[in-house]
Design an enzyme around this catalytic site. Structure first.
Site, short mmCIF file in Angstrom:
data_model
loop_
_atom_site.label_atom_id
_atom_site.label_comp_id
_atom_site.label_asym_id
_atom_site.label_seq_id
_atom_site.Cartn_x
_atom_site.Cartn_y
_atom_site.Cartn_z
N LYS A 80 0.73 -1.07 -0.10
CA LYS A 80 0.03 0.03 0.02
C LYS A 80 0.82 1.31 -0.05
CE LYS A 80 -4.00 1.77 2.47
NZ LYS A 80 -4.82 1.54 3.81
N SER A 155 -9.58 1.32 2.76
CA SER A 155 -8.76 2.08 1.75
C SER A 155 -7.74 1.26 1.26
CB SER A 155 -8.34 3.34 2.78
OG SER A 155 -7.44 2.65 3.60
N SER A 179 -9.62 -1.21 6.94
CA SER A 179 -9.22 -0.64 5.49
C SER A 179 -8.36 -1.96 5.07
CB SER A 179 -8.23 0.38 5.44
OG SER A 179 -9.06 1.48 5.50
#
Lengths: 489, 514
Positions: A80, A155, A179
Site C-alpha cells: 500500500k 482504503s 481498511s
C-alpha cells in the site's frame, strides 16, 4: 495451492529456495501480469520493475551461493502506498506528497526484504487511507478485479485488488477502521488486522496513530499467517510495538475448531444485507457441524463504535497531517508569507475527504469541546473494550460479517459520506479495542461477488483466530465443491 | 504554561513554606520591595518559565547528536525532521536528567505522560510539539535563593525543542525578510521547562532566582546553563497588585529575555507600564509581549483572543512514563551537592571568613560548575585562595575548555604561582595556553616561554637602568606624579620580556624614590 489454483506464496518460496524456480522468473511473471492487467484495474500507483528485478536476482544469487534467502524467497509483494520505501515514491495517493521519495524503509519493508520477498510496486488507496472504496485517490479509483464497474473496497483497495486479481500472491495494507479487512472481503481474499502493537508502525504514514495497524493480504489463510509471521515482532523504533515475539500463526492452521466456543455477534449480522447475513449464518452452521460450540451473542456497545471512531480517527489525523505544510517536502504552493503558503499548499494538496476529516478532528479537539467529543469518544472506547472482555469470558472467538454488502458500484456512495462511513461499521470495533480480526472469503452474494466472514479474537490471540479462519476456509471450499463441480482439495 | 495568573490561588507559597523562612529572608523581602517598587503601594508579582536544554548526547526522541553550533541541518534524521511514517522513542537519559532536576528542586517525581501541542510553525517539523501537559514528571517543589528566600516550583516537565528560523533580508526583521532559513539541528533537543509559582517580588529577585536555578542545573549535570547559546531561556509572567491585596493582578507574559540584564530591565519596564496603566485605566489587558532590548521596552505580540488553541491531546505514539523506584532512586543519588552546599564547601577551603570579593568568586566558580576542579586542585596541594581567583577569572572566561582541564594540571599552575615561580601575568599566560591546547605540562610551557621569575637583585638592576634612561620622567615621578609608576612598570616589563613581577617592580620604584 490456493483455492483458485494459483501458486501459494509458500509454494513459490519453497520452489525458489530449492532452486526449482528462479526468483527472477517469478518476478517477471508478476510484472508481466501487472503490465497486462493493471491498465484496467489501476491497482498500482508505481511499479518498481527495475528494483524488483535486481532484488530477485539477489535472491537467486543467494540460492546459488547456498544461502537461504528466507521464508518469502522471491515472492512478489505489493505494498500500500502509505508504507515508506527507500527511494521509491510514497504518495498516500495525495497530491501533497507529490515527488517525495522517503530516505528510509518502513520496518515491515525491511523485514520483507530480509525474508527474501520482492517489492514489485506501490498500490492505490484512498488518500491517506481515508475512505472505504479507493475512490478518494488523487490518482483515480481502483476497479474491482471481478467487475470493473465496482469498487474494490478501501482504503487498501489497490493491494486487495492486486492480490484478488492474482497479480501478486501477497500484499500489505493498513487497517485503521477496516481498511484491510473490508477490501479483502469485497475482493474475495484473506485480510487481517493484528492486535495493536504486534506489527511495527515505523514507516507507515500515520492516519490515526492509536488505531493504525499494518496487515497482510493473501489468497489463503496459510499465506496470510506466513506473511504475518514475517512482519510481526518487536521493533525498538515503535514505542507502541509490543516487546514479544511474532505470533506463531502457522502452527494452529490444522488444529480444527472442536470444542471452541464461537459467538455469532448479532451486531455484525443484523444490519448487513440479507445475502451477506445468510453467508455468515451458513458459516456458523458449518462451524457447529465440525464441533464448535456456536451461540448467538449481542454486544450492544459495538453500535457506539462508529461515532466514537469518527471523532478519534479525525482528531488524530488532524494532528498527524499538520506536517504537510509545504515547508520541508512534497507540494509547495508559493505565497507572500509562510501562513499563506501553508494554506495555499494544503488547499491545493488535500482532497475533499481529507479536508473534511481534518476539520472534524480539529473541531473535536478544540478548547471547550475536547471533553464533549474526544474525551467522550475515548470513554466509549473503554466501554467497548470492557464489553469485549466480558464477552470473551464466554466465547473464544466471535464471528460476523466483514462488510455490510458486497462490492458496490463506483460512484454509488461518493456523494453520501455517511453511507460510505457505514461500510466500516463491522470492522471499526476491533480497531477501537485493539483486538485482532481477520476476513475470510465465504461464498458469494446474490450478485455473485465475494462475501467475507470476519473472525474476531481477544488481544494477542492471533493463533486461535487463525485456527478458526483456516477452518472457515476449508468449510467454504467444501460448500463450493458440489456447486462448481471442482474438487481440488 | 503560565504560573503568575489571575487563576492561581491566594498568596505565594504555603503556610509551611512561609514558616520555614528565616528572619533574614523577611528582611531581604522588605529591602527588595523598598529597592525596586517605584510606588510604595504597588507590589510586583513575577512567575518565571525557564526552558533548560538538557546535556544529553542525543535528542529526546531519536539518536541524533544534541550539539550546539554544528553545520545547519547535519544532526537530523527522519524522526526529528518529522518525516511521514517516523515515530518518536523516548531518550532514557533525558528522563534521568529531568528526574535529577525534580529531586534538586524538592519536587514530587511522578509517573507522567506526553501530549501533543498543535500549532503551525515552520521550525517545528511535525507542526506539533511533544510536551508534557496534565501529567508532568515533576510537580510542586521550591528553590531557596542565597538570600534565604524561597520561590515555589509549580512543575518541571519534559518537552522537545523546536528548530531555529533565521529571517533573511536587509534588516533581519521578520516583517521585512525576503525569506527564512530553518536549521533543524535543535529540533527534538530535550528541554525541561521549569515553571515557578508567582512568588517573585522584584526584578532583583528574578535575576537571583535564575542565577541560582542555573547553578542547580549545572551542579546536577542536567545543563551547561549557557544563556548566550540559548541552552537556558526565560519567559516572565508579570503582574502588579496593591500591597496587601490577596488576588493577583492580570498578567502579561514577556518573551525574548536572552540575558539576566534583559530579564531585570524587562520586568522593571513592565511593572512601571502596568502600574501606570492600572492607575490610568484601572486595568491591564492580558497579552503576550515581546522585549525589545534595543528600545528598552515591551511591545504587544498577541492578545489573549489571538492566543493559539493548542488542541492538546495524549500523544498516541508514546506510552505512559512510569520510572520504577530503583530508577528514581538512582536519579536522586546522582543529584550530588547542590549549589549552596558547594559554595560552603568551597568557602570552607579558604580557612577563614571570605572577603566580599571571595564570596563573589565562590558564586562564579560554583555557578560555572568549576568548583569540583578547584576542590580537587586544592586537595593536590594548590593554595585555595589563588586557585579560587584563577578559576573565577581565567577559567570562567573560557568555560568550555576549562571544564575539560585536569585538576592536577590546573593545580600545578596555581602552585607554581603560589611559590613565586611564576608571576601573576605568567601564570595567566600559562593557563591561557593550557586552555587553548586542551591541556599540557605547565612546567614545560613555562620553561619554553622562558618564564622564570627574576631574582630580586637582577630586578633591581633593571629598574635602576630604566630610571637612568628616563631622567625627566623620574624627576616628575619623584615630585609625586603617581601615574608615571605605570610608565616605569611598562618599561621594566618590556626590558624583561614580561618576566618581572608587577608588585616587586612597584616596591622597587618606591624604594628608589625614597
Amino acid at each position: 495451492m490456493t483455492a483458485d489454483g494459483s501458486d501459494s506464496a509458500a509454494a513459490l518460496a519453497d520452489a525458489v529456495r530449492r532452486g526449482e524456480r528462479s526468483a527472477r522468473s517469478v518476478v517477471e511473471a508478476a510484472l508481466g501480469g501487472i503490465a497486462a492487467r493493471d491498465p484496467e484495474l489501476h491497482a498500482f500507483l508505481h511499479v518498481a520493475a527495475d528494483g524488483a528485478r535486481a532484488d530477485a536476482d539477489a535472491v537467486d544469487e543467494k540460492v546459488r551461493a547456498g544461502e537461504d534467502p528466507g521464508p518469502l524467497a522471491g515472492v512478489p509483494v505489493a505494498l500500500k502506498d502509505n508504507l515508506c520505501t527507500r527511494g521509491i515514491p510514497t504518495t498516500c495517493a495525495s497530491r501533497i506528497l507529490e515527488g517525495w521519495r522517503p530516505p528510509y524503509d518502513a520496518t515491515v519493508v525491511t523485514r520483507l526484504r530480509d525474508a527474501g520477498a520482492v517489492v514489485v510496486g506501490k498500490t492505490n488507496l484512498d488518500e491517506f487511507a481515508m475512505g472505504s472504496s479507493t475512490e478518494n485517490s488523487c490518482m483515480g479509483p481502483t476497479r474491482h478485479p471481478m467487475d470493473p464497474s465496482r469498487v474494490p473496497g478501501g482504503s487498501s483497495g489497490g493491494s486487495a485488488a492486486a492480490v484478488g486479481a492474482g497479480l501478486v500472491p501477497l500484499g500489505l495494507g493498513s487497517d485503521t477502521g477496516g481498511s484491510v479487512r473490508q477490501p479483502a472481503a469485497l475482493c474475495g481474499v484473506v485480510g487481517m488486522k493484528p492486535t495493536y502493537g504486534v506489527v511495527s508502525r515505523y514507516g507507515l504514514v500515520a492516519f490515526a496513530s492509536s488505531l493504525d495497524q499494518i496487515g497482510p493480504f493473501a489468497r489463503s489463510v496459510a499465506d496470510a499467517a506466513l506473511l504475518l509471521e514475517v512482519i510481526a515482532g518487536h521493533d525498538p523504533k515503535d514505542s507502541t510495538c509490543l516487546d514479544r515475539p511474532a505470533p506463531e500463526a502457522m502452527r494452529s492452521l490444522d488444529v480444527g475448531v472442536e470444542g471452541l466456543r464461537v459467538g455469532v455477534c448479532e451486531e455484525l449480522v443484523a444490519d448487513t444485507a440479507p445475502d451477506v447475513s445468510r453467508r455468515v449464518r451458513e458459516a456458523a452452521e458449518d462451524l457447529a457441524g465440525t464441533g464448535a460450540l456456536v451461540e448467538e451473542v449481542s454486544v450492544p456497545e459495538m453500535r457506539l463504535g462508529l461515532s466514537a471512531y469518527y471523532l478519534i480517527a479525525p482528531a488524530e489525523a488532524s494532528s498527524n497531517l499538520a506536517r504537510y505544510d509545504g515547508v520541508r517536502y512534497g507540494l509547495r504552493v508559493d505565497a507572500p508569507d509562510v501562513a499563506q503558503m501553508n494554506t495555499a499548499t494544503r488547499t491545493a494538496g488535500f482532497g475533499p475527504e481529507v479536508k473534511r476529516r481534518i476539520m472534524l478532528g480539529t473541531y473535536a479537539l478544540s478548547a471547550g469541546y475536547y471533553d464533549a467529543y474526544y474525551g467522550k469518544a475515548q470513554r466509549v472506547r473503554t466501554l467497548l473494550i470492557r464489553a469485549f472482555d466480558r464477552v470473551y469470558e464466554q466465547f473464544d472467538v466471535l464471528i460476523g460479517a466483514t462488510a455490510p454488502t458486497t462490492a458496490f458500484a463506483i460512484g454509488e456512495r461518493v456523494a453520501d459520506p455517511l453511507t460510505m462511513y457505514l461500510s466500516d461499521v463491522c470492522t471499526i470495533p476491533s480497531n477501537l479495542s485493539g483486538h485482532p480480526a481477520i476476513s475470510v472469503p465465504f461464498g458469494a452474494g446474490d450478485d455473485g461477488l465475494p462475501v467475507g466472514v470476519q473472525v474476531l479474537a481477544p488481544a494477542l490471540c492471533e493463533e486461535r483466530m487463525f485456527q478458526v479462519a483456516a477452518a472457515l476456509e476449508r468449510l467454504a471450499a467444501a460448500r463450493a465443491r458440489p456447486a462448481r463441480g471442482e474438487g481440488r482439495r | 504554561m503560565s504560573a503568575a495568573g489571575t487563576s492561581a490561588a491566594g498568596a505565594p507559597g504555603t503556610n509551611a513554606d512561609r514558616a520555614n523562612r528565616s528572619d533574614r529572608a523577611d528582611r531581604a523581602d522588605r529591602e527588595r520591595r523598598a529597592d525596586t517598587t517605584e510606588r510604595a503601594e504597588w507590589e510586583t508579582v513575577v512567575g518565571l518559565e525557564v526552558h533548560c536544554e538538557l546535556k544529553t548526547q542525543t535528542k529526546l526522541f531519536c539518536g541524533c547528536k544534541n550539539a550546539f553550533g554544528d553545520e545547519p541541518n547535519t544532526n537530523v534524521c527522519p524522526v526529528c525532521l518529522g518525516l511521514p511514517g517516523s515515530l518518536p522513542v523516548l531518550n532514557a537519559f533525558a528522563v534521568e536528567l529531568a528526574m535529577r532536576i525534580g529531586e534538586a528542586l524538592h519536587c514530587e517525581v511522578r509517573p507522567s505522560s506526553f501530549h501533543r501541542k498543535n500549532y503551525f510553525y515552520p521550525d517545528m517539523p511535525k507542526d506539533f510539539q511533544i510536551s508534557q501537559y496534565d501529567e508532568p514528571i515533576n510537580v510542586g517543589g521550591w528553590l531557596e535563593l542565597p538570600d534565604g528566600s524561597r520561590v515555589g516550583i509549580e512543575r518541571a516537565h519534559l518537552e522537545e525543542d523546536t528548530g531555529k528560523t533565521t529571517h533573511q533580508g536587509e534588516t533581519g526583521r521578520i516583517h521585512a525578510a525576503d525569506y527564512a532559513l530553518v536549521d533543524y539541528n535543535r529540533a527534538g533537543v530535550p528541554l525541561v521547562e521549569i515553571v515557578s509559582r508567582p512568588d517573585i517580588r522584584s526584578s532583583a529577585q528574578a535575576r537571583l532566582y535564575v542565577t541560582e536555578l542555573r547553578a542547580v542545573l549545572v551542579a546536577t549535570g542536567a545543563s551547561d546553563g549557557r544563556m548566550e547559546e540559548g541552552s537556558l531561556r526565560v519567559d516572565a509572567n508579570v503582574s502588579v497588585r496593591r500591597v496587601g491585596a490577596a488576588a493577583l493582578g492580570t498578567r502579561c507574559e514577556v518573551k525574548n529575555l536572552n540575558s539576566l540584564r534583559s530579564l531585570g530591565r524587562a520586568i522593571d519596564y513592565e511593572v512601571a507600564r502596568q502600574v501606570a496603566l492600572v492607575e490610568a485605566t484601572g486595568t491591564v489587558v492580558q497579552e503576550t509581549r515581546h522585549w525589545d532590548e534595543n528600545a528598552g521596552r515591551t511591545v504587544p505580540l498577541r492578545s489573549k483572543e489571538e492566543a493559539f488553541d493548542y488542541r492538546y491531546f495524549p500523544e498516541p505514539d508514546l506510552v505512559p512514563l512510569a520510572p520504577g523506584s530503583d530508577w528514581r532512586a538512582r536519579a536522586a543519588g546522582a543529584v550530588g551537592l547542590l549549589p549552596s552546599a558547594r559554595r560552603e564547601r568551597l568557602a570552607g577551603l579558604l580557612g577563614g571568613a571570605p572577603t566580599p570579593q571571595q564570596v563573589d568568586q565562590v558564586h562564579v566558580v560554583v555557578g560555572q560548575g568549576l568548583d569540583d576542579l578547584v576542590v580537587a586542585a586544592v586537595a593536590k596541594g594548590a593554595p585555595a585562595g589563588l586557585a579560587l581567583v584563577r578559576a573565577a577569572n581565567e577559567l570562567a572566561a573560557d568555560i568550555g575548555a576549562a571544564l575539560a582541564l585536569d585538576a592536577g594540571t590546573f593545580g600545578s599552575v596555581v602552585e607554581m604561582e603560589g611559590r613565586g615561580e611564576l608571576t601573576a601575568t605568567q601564570a595567566k599566560a600559562v593557563l591561557a595556553e593550557l586552555l587553548a591546547a586542551g591541556g599540557g605540562d605547565p612546567a614545560a610551557i613555562a620553561a619554553e616561554r622562558g618564564f622564570e621569575a627574576l631574582s630580586e637583585g637582577s630586578l633591581a638592576a633593571v629598574v635602576q637602568g630604566v630610571v637612568e634612561a628616563h631622567p625627566e620622567e623620574w624627576a616628575r615621578y619623584s615630585a609625586g606624579e603617581e601615574k608615571l609608576a605605570g610608565f616605569f612598570t611598562g618599561q621594566v616589563m618590556r626590558a624583561t620580556g614580561g618576566k618581572a613581577d608587577g608588585k616587586a617592580v612597584a616596591a622597587e620604584l618606591q624604594r628608589l624614590r625614597r
